[in-house]
Design a protein around this motif. Structure first.
Motif, PDB file in Angstrom:
ATOM      1  N   ASN A  37     -12.014  -5.737  -3.693  1.00 24.75           N
ATOM      2  CA  ASN A  37     -11.547  -6.687  -2.697  1.00 24.75           C
ATOM      3  C   ASN A  37     -12.461  -6.745  -1.470  1.00 24.75           C
ATOM      4  OD1 ASN A  37      -9.959  -8.570  -1.527  1.00 24.75           O
ATOM      5  ND2 ASN A  37      -8.203  -7.219  -1.145  1.00 24.75           N
ATOM      6  N   ARG A 147       8.801  -0.575  -1.293  1.00 21.71           N
ATOM      7  CA  ARG A 147       7.992  -0.142  -0.145  1.00 21.71           C
ATOM      8  C   ARG A 147       8.400  -0.994   1.039  1.00 21.71           C
ATOM      9  NH1 ARG A 147       1.549  -1.025   1.052  1.00 21.71           N
ATOM     10  NH2 ARG A 147       2.350  -2.926   2.024  1.00 21.71           N
ATOM     11  N   TYR A 159      -0.209  -3.459   9.985  1.00 24.44           N
ATOM     12  CA  TYR A 159      -0.526  -3.472   8.555  1.00 24.44           C
ATOM     13  C   TYR A 159       0.707  -3.789   7.711  1.00 24.44           C
ATOM     14  CZ  TYR A 159      -0.835  -2.198   3.804  1.00 24.44           C
ATOM     15  OH  TYR A 159      -0.717  -2.274   2.442  1.00 24.44           O
ATOM     16  N   PRO A 170      -3.870  -9.463   1.732  1.00 24.94           N
ATOM     17  CA  PRO A 170      -4.530  -9.043   2.973  1.00 24.94           C
ATOM     18  C   PRO A 170      -5.904  -9.660   3.185  1.00 24.94           C
ATOM     19  CG  PRO A 170      -4.584  -7.281   1.330  1.00 24.94           C
ATOM     20  CD  PRO A 170      -3.766  -8.373   0.748  1.00 24.94           C
ATOM     21  N   ASP A 210       3.695   3.070   3.524  1.00 25.47           N
ATOM     22  CA  ASP A 210       2.237   3.215   3.467  1.00 25.47           C
ATOM     23  C   ASP A 210       1.688   3.394   4.887  1.00 25.47           C
ATOM     24  OD1 ASP A 210      -0.325   1.340   1.611  1.00 25.47           O
ATOM     25  OD2 ASP A 210      -0.474   3.092   2.935  1.00 25.47           O
ATOM     26  N   GLU A 262      -5.653   5.514  -3.559  1.00 21.21           N
ATOM     27  CA  GLU A 262      -6.011   4.161  -4.022  1.00 21.21           C
ATOM     28  C   GLU A 262      -7.470   3.837  -3.741  1.00 21.21           C
ATOM     29  OE1 GLU A 262      -3.134   1.893  -1.658  1.00 21.21           O
ATOM     30  OE2 GLU A 262      -4.832   0.881  -0.750  1.00 21.21           O
ATOM     31  N   ARG A 283      -2.790   8.307  -6.495  1.00 17.70           N
ATOM     32  CA  ARG A 283      -2.722   6.846  -6.510  1.00 17.70           C
ATOM     33  C   ARG A 283      -3.937   6.185  -7.165  1.00 17.70           C
ATOM     34  NH1 ARG A 283       0.206   3.116  -5.232  1.00 17.70           N
ATOM     35  NH2 ARG A 283      -0.765   2.214  -3.395  1.00 17.70           N
ATOM     36  N   HIS A 312      -1.971   2.611  -7.737  1.00 15.32           N
ATOM     37  CA  HIS A 312      -2.084   1.410  -6.893  1.00 15.32           C
ATOM     38  C   HIS A 312      -1.958   0.182  -7.789  1.00 15.32           C
ATOM     39  CE1 HIS A 312      -5.134  -0.969  -4.222  1.00 15.32           C
ATOM     40  NE2 HIS A 312      -3.922  -1.130  -3.744  1.00 15.32           N
ATOM     41  N   ALA A 314      -1.916  -3.407  -6.252  1.00 14.26           N
ATOM     42  CA  ALA A 314      -1.866  -4.546  -5.323  1.00 14.26           C
ATOM     43  C   ALA A 314      -2.406  -5.794  -6.012  1.00 14.26           C
ATOM     44  CB  ALA A 314      -2.715  -4.222  -4.090  1.00 14.26           C
ATOM     45  N   ASP A 316      -4.914  -7.430  -5.458  1.00 15.03           N
ATOM     46  CA  ASP A 316      -6.370  -7.497  -5.644  1.00 15.03           C
ATOM     47  C   ASP A 316      -6.831  -6.708  -6.863  1.00 15.03           C
ATOM     48  OD1 ASP A 316      -5.444  -5.878  -3.193  1.00 15.03           O
ATOM     49  OD2 ASP A 316      -7.187  -4.723  -3.857  1.00 15.03           O
ATOM     50  N   GLU A 339       2.874   0.838  -8.748  1.00 18.81           N
ATOM     51  CA  GLU A 339       2.987  -0.230  -7.747  1.00 18.81           C
ATOM     52  C   GLU A 339       2.855  -1.568  -8.461  1.00 18.81           C
ATOM     53  OE1 GLU A 339       0.101  -0.024  -4.647  1.00 18.81           O
ATOM     54  OE2 GLU A 339       0.822  -1.820  -3.641  1.00 18.81           O
ATOM     55  N   MET A 341       2.637  -5.369  -7.073  1.00 18.81           N
ATOM     56  CA  MET A 341       2.669  -6.538  -6.175  1.00 18.81           C
ATOM     57  C   MET A 341       2.476  -7.735  -7.078  1.00 18.81           C
ATOM     58  SD  MET A 341       0.376  -5.513  -2.878  1.00 18.81           S
ATOM     59  CE  MET A 341       0.407  -7.129  -2.086  1.00 18.81           C
ATOM     60  N   LEU A 389     -11.247  -8.356   3.849  1.00 22.19           N
ATOM     61  CA  LEU A 389     -10.112  -7.626   4.393  1.00 22.19           C
ATOM     62  C   LEU A 389     -10.254  -7.593   5.916  1.00 22.19           C
ATOM     63  CD1 LEU A 389      -9.918  -4.667   1.862  1.00 22.19           C
ATOM     64  CD2 LEU A 389      -8.204  -6.447   2.223  1.00 22.19           C
ATOM     65  N   TRP A 402      -8.392   0.139   9.051  1.00 24.67           N
ATOM     66  CA  TRP A 402      -7.445  -0.935   8.737  1.00 24.67           C
ATOM     67  C   TRP A 402      -6.500  -0.476   7.645  1.00 24.67           C
ATOM     68  CZ3 TRP A 402      -6.540  -3.583   4.094  1.00 24.67           C
ATOM     69  CH2 TRP A 402      -5.530  -4.535   4.224  1.00 24.67           C
TER      70      TRP A 402
HETATM   71  O1  LIG Z   1      -0.774   0.348  -1.133  1.00 21.87           O
HETATM   72  C1  LIG Z   1      -1.131  -0.834  -1.074  1.00 21.87           C
HETATM   73  O2  LIG Z   1      -0.719  -1.739  -1.817  1.00 21.87           O
HETATM   74  C2  LIG Z   1      -2.135  -1.242  -0.039  1.00 21.87           C
HETATM   75  O3  LIG Z   1      -2.808  -0.116   0.454  1.00 21.87           O
HETATM   76  C3  LIG Z   1      -3.050  -2.265  -0.613  1.00 21.87           C
HETATM   77  O4  LIG Z   1      -2.372  -3.491  -0.619  1.00 21.87           O
HETATM   78  C4  LIG Z   1      -4.378  -2.424   0.085  1.00 21.87           C
HETATM   79  O5  LIG Z   1      -4.162  -2.777   1.441  1.00 21.87           O
HETATM   80  C5  LIG Z   1      -5.167  -3.502  -0.619  1.00 21.87           C
HETATM   81  O6  LIG Z   1      -5.273  -3.164  -1.976  1.00 21.87           O
HETATM   82  C6  LIG Z   1      -6.551  -3.631  -0.016  1.00 21.87           C
HETATM   83  O7  LIG Z   1      -7.289  -4.581  -0.755  1.00 21.87           O
END
Ligand SMILES: O=C(O)[C@@H](O)[C@@H](O)[C@H](O)[C@H](O)CO
Ligand SMILES: [Mg+2]
Length: 402
Positions: A37, A147, A159, A170, A210, A262, A283, A312, A314, A316, A339, A341, A389, A402
């Protein structure tokens, strides 16, 4: 059997993805995710200029040897770009091997350890009340684990607060947008959110948070201690993990479960954390940590120390990673949580897949391989769009995490 051709497909159905497609001389192909990402083209170049020319003519069945060739042979080993490129090759080769064997990937790994995989979604809001409502929305959708991230009064774009209800992306600008941070304000606000969440919904659902690398070890210990009454499933990325020792300080002060990894890209990033039992969940992801071949090594080391996986997931990470992750999660004995998303409908259309969401869990399909494909014609309709990002600065302008 030989690798005949390989190509990189870059597309942006809602967000940028990098996909590697490897064709063999037996007419079978495999695909792998190589998305990094905000730095996508670095991996595209690494694959096209430095990896694909070496792959042509190799035997795709020799997954381990190709992994060792790409890792040791690079000389300049490790790092997010190198390991994502290796991961994409690895995922594609496991996809090919499972297709050739006529079995879903989880079977090739050793069969099912569970029938379905518990997942967690991302509830967020601009303040505590909005986030409490968002968590209720996820409970209504059947999630067992959620979460929770909230905006914090006095912090610009804290965040984890998305723009929409279900989707949160993001990477939102052609150049990094500047967000704010102030730890004291967060420490005074986040525990109040979990107090309200537990008062509203009780303790039947897993709640996660997080920290996103924002706290020093002492501040992370303080936050972990303040969250203890709310029995979190985990506090993630509570402090930057380059210094794995730092987690000793956090661990001394709190029993809140800790998750990290992650942004790790090899077992070496996690070795001391796992062996000293400084964390409870690892992660690392299949796309981020060198593919299925390396993730198995990380999970097996973690199992020796009763550390569970919590990969992880997400937006991305493309549906290709999600597909591989679900087969891995279905097999891995020390599974913790996955996770999830949700991707947008545009993304799901470009990456048809056979996994499905049901009652707070994901269930991988039975298609031979990892069960995800790419519709190249549709992908071509979504050209790459530079997207960074954000960065984060403290109130005095200091660059932060970040
Ligand atoms: O735990 C999470 O999902 C975050 O840390 C991610 O969304 C992270 O911000 C993104 O993968 C960054 O590209
Ligand atoms: Mg995170």
């Amino acid at each position: 059997m030989k690798i005949e051709t390989a190509k990189v497909i870059v597309c942006s159905p809602g967000r940028n993805f990098v996909t590697l497609k490897i064709h063999t001389d037996q007419g079978v192909y495999g695909i792998g995710d190589a998305t990094l990402n905000g730095r996508e083209h670095a991996v595209v170049a690494y694959l096209e200029e430095h990896v694909i020319p070496c792959l042509i003519g190799m035997d795709p069945r020799r997954i381990e040897d190709i992994w060792q060739y790409l890792y040791r042979g690079a000389y300049w080993r490790r790092g997010p770009v190198t390991m994502r490129a290796i991961a994409a090759v690895d995922m594609a080769l496991w996809d090919i091997k499972a297709k050739m064997a006529g079995m879903p990937l989880y079977d090739l790994l050793g069969g099912k350890s569970r029938d379905r995989v518990m997942v967690y979604g991302h509830a967020n809001g601009s303040d505590i009340d909005e986030t409490v409502e968002a968590v209720g929305h996820y409970i209504d959708m059947g999630y067992k684990a959620i979460r929770a991230q909230t905006g914090v009064p006095g912090i610009k774009d804290a965040y984890g607060v998305g723009r929409g209800k279900l989707y949160y992306e993001p990477a939102d600008a052609a150049l990094p947008s500047v967000t704010g941070w102030e730890t004291r304000k967060a420490l005074n606000y986040v525990p109040k959110m979990f107090e309200k969440l537990r008062a509203t919904y009780g303790f039947d659902h897993h709640l996660l948070h997080d920290g996103h690398h924002r706290y020093t070890p002492q501040e992370a210990a303080n936050l972990g201690k303040m969250l203890e009454p709310y029995q979190l499933f985990w506090l993630e990325d509570c402090t930057p993990a380059e210094n794995q020792e730092a987690f000793k300080l956090v661990r001394q002060h709190t029993v809140t479960p800790l998750a990290v990894g992650e942004i790790f890209n090899t077992i070496w990033d996690a070795k001391d954390l796992i062996q000293n039992q400084l964390i409870d969940y690892i992660r690392c992801t299949i796309v981020g940590a060198g593919g299925i071949t390396h993730m198995r090594r990380i999970a097996d080391l973690a199992a020796l120390y009763q550390v569970r996986t919590g990969s992880h997931g997400a937006t991305d990470l493309s549906p290709v990673t999600m597909g591989c992750a679900l087969h891995f999660d279905t097999w891995v004995p020390n599974f913790g949580i996955q996770e999830y998303m949700r991707h947008t409908e545009e993304t799901d259309a470009v990456f048809p897949h056979d996994y499905r969401f049901e009652d707070g869990h994901l269930i991988c399909g039975e298609t031979p391989g990892h069960g995800v494909d790419i519709d190249e014609d549709l992908a071509a309709k979504y050209p790459y769009k530079p997207a960074y990002l954000p960065v984060a600065r403290l109130e005095d302008g200091t660059m932060w995490n970040w």
